[in-house]
Design an enzyme around this catalytic site. Structure first.
Site, PDB file in Angstrom:
ATOM      1  N   PRO A 129       0.839  -1.205   0.000  1.00 22.12           N
ATOM      2  CG  PRO A 129      -0.807  -1.578   1.612  1.00 22.12           C
ATOM      3  CD  PRO A 129       0.506  -2.101   1.130  1.00 22.12           C
ATOM      4  CB  SER A 133       6.682   1.641  -9.792  1.00 21.98           C
ATOM      5  OG  SER A 133       5.597   1.356 -10.647  1.00 21.98           O
ATOM      6  CD  GLU A 242       5.702  -9.035 -13.882  1.00 23.91           C
ATOM      7  OE1 GLU A 242       4.613  -8.590 -13.474  1.00 23.91           O
ATOM      8  OE2 GLU A 242       6.749  -9.026 -13.201  1.00 23.91           O
ATOM      9  NE  ARG A 243       9.506  -4.315 -16.374  1.00 19.37           N
ATOM     10  CZ  ARG A 243      10.535  -3.816 -15.696  1.00 19.37           C
ATOM     11  NH1 ARG A 243      11.762  -3.878 -16.211  1.00 19.37           N
ATOM     12  NH2 ARG A 243      10.355  -3.267 -14.511  1.00 19.37           N
ATOM     13  CD  GLN A 336     -16.740   5.760 -31.107  1.00 17.21           C
ATOM     14  OE1 GLN A 336     -16.502   5.589 -29.913  1.00 17.21           O
ATOM     15  NE2 GLN A 336     -17.554   6.701 -31.535  1.00 17.21           N
ATOM     16  CG  LEU A 337     -15.136   0.132 -35.553  1.00 13.52           C
ATOM     17  CD1 LEU A 337     -14.025  -0.823 -35.962  1.00 13.52           C
ATOM     18  CD2 LEU A 337     -15.735   0.807 -36.786  1.00 13.52           C
ATOM     19  N   GLY A 340     -23.357   1.228 -29.463  1.00  8.78           N
ATOM     20  CA  GLY A 340     -23.975   0.980 -28.165  1.00  8.78           C
ATOM     21  C   GLY A 340     -23.710  -0.413 -27.636  1.00  8.78           C
TER      22      GLY A 340
END
Length: 379
Positions: A129, A133, A242-243, A336-337, A340
């Site tokens: 907490p 990073s 990991e990256r 967007q395509l 709704g």
């Protein structure tokens, strides 16, 4: 079309594809809403040989050093359409390597095979907490007391945090800064350990994520991973893989959004014709396809450098940032395509869009990656 993959890689890819289509896709919507998936899926993945990639055969793995075997399987696991599922089923890939490499021999032989078989679950516990990073300034402290360490502190945002059996935990055993950090292997049933309820997240819903608490937690001294005060090096050594994995997750998330959008615009009618009939739609899809291909191929190049024994810190950081940026753009355009429908939870692009954001944070934020790159190019 890539020349990076051989017949063995493709066989593994087909095995992973069958696993996903048989055991995961029929249930993934239900698991997303539940915030976790059945524990038995780990065992099924272990039986299919999907958990042992990158680990020594002597410990129950399927061999080390083949980066593209891992990439091929990772791409197929992402076809679950759930980054959360992939993160949790793969939490061993960040929690277990330090144990497999640097834990004491008897601990390795006891712990690693049970995780690779899917009988047990491994997790990595570094983030605290308020820490984020800033790994070098973590506060969880372990004090030597005879043949035990006494651990006090807490961790947060821990993938597989509610049900992992073994946690690779970063603790402070020495002074301030990175030189005072060690790694301990802590079991969930050790006195003084507890975890919180599942955390509610923007995305990665199928991943159980939790806080961990250590209150005078007694950990046997033989659970020290590597040398005391040498944990920071072990943590950093794991970040490259990991990256790279997060880069794969990013371009595959974009790929799935692109494929969903491609299918939808052919079906959706507007002004008397399919949406795919409009030039603006076609150009959007062309841009999406181009960006994904570039992100994928650059990630493959980074994997090839790692395969050749190089340490491409700069390139992998670039690949992660570029792939995540493309992922954010592509998933946004896919929503967007869809119009709704893209805003509805029943739509797969809704999930992909939500899952995207964590990729610019996990494994080192975009800003941290830029600082790494700046150091590598001597800015």
């Amino acid at each position: 079309m890539s020349s990076y993959f051989n017949e063995t890689h493709e066989q593994a890819r087909m095995s992973a594809r069958k696993f996903i289509s048989t055991h995961v896709l029929p249930h993934i919507d239900e698991w997303e809403e539940a915030g976790e998936f059945p524990r038995e899926i780990y065992k099924k993945a272990g039986d299919a040989g999907l958990l042992g990639i990158g680990f020594p055969e002597a410990l129950g793995g399927v061999g080390e050093g083949d980066i593209f075997l891992k990439v091929a399987v990772s791409e197929e696991l992402m076809r679950s359409t759930s980054g959360g599922f992939v993160a949790s089923i793969g939490s061993l890939d960040i929690g277990l390597p330090p144990v497999a490499k640097w834990a004491k021999k008897e601990i390795r032989e006891q712990i690693v095979p049970s995780i690779l078989s899917g009988d047990k679950i491994s997790a990595l516990a570094i983030t605290e907490p308020g820490g984020g990073s800033d790994v070098a300034n973590l506060k969880t402290r372990a004090v030597k007391d005879g043949d035990h360490y006494i651990v006090n502190g807490s961790k947060t945002f821990i993938t597989s945090g509610t049900r992992a059996d073994h946690f690779t935990v970063a603790v402070r055993t020495g002074g301030e800064g990175h030189a005072g950090i060690s790694l301990l292997l802590i079991d969930r049933d050790m006195p003084g350990f507890s975890n919180g309820n599942k955390l509610k997240k923007m995305g990665w819903w199928a991943s159980d994520t939790a806080e961990l608490f250590f209150e005078d937690c007694r950990v046997p001294a033989d659970r020290l991973i590597g040398a005391e005060n040498a944990g920071f090096i072990a943590i950093m050594s794991n970040f490259l893989a990991e990256r790279l994995s997060l880069s794969v997750m990013a371009y595959m998330t974009a790929q799935l959004a692109y494929e969903a959008a491609m299918e939808y615009v052919k079906q959706r009618q507007a002004f008397g014709r399919p949406v795919s009939g409009f030039q603006v739609t076609r150009h959007k899809l062309v841009d999406m396809a181009t960006q994904i291909d570039v992100a994928r191929e650059y990630t493959y190049r980074c994997a090839a450098l790692m395969q050749a024994g190089k340490n491409p810190i700069k390139q992998v950081a670039m690949a992660k940032n570029f792939s995540v940026d493309i992922c954010e753009k592509v998933t946004r355009e896919a929503v967007q395509l869809f119009g709704g429908m893209g805003f509805m939870r029943e739509s797969v692009v809704d999930r992909l869009y939500r899952d995207t954001k964590i990729l610019s944070i996990g494994g080192g934020t975009t800003e941290i990656m830029k600082e790494l790159i700046a150091k590598q190019i001597r800015l």
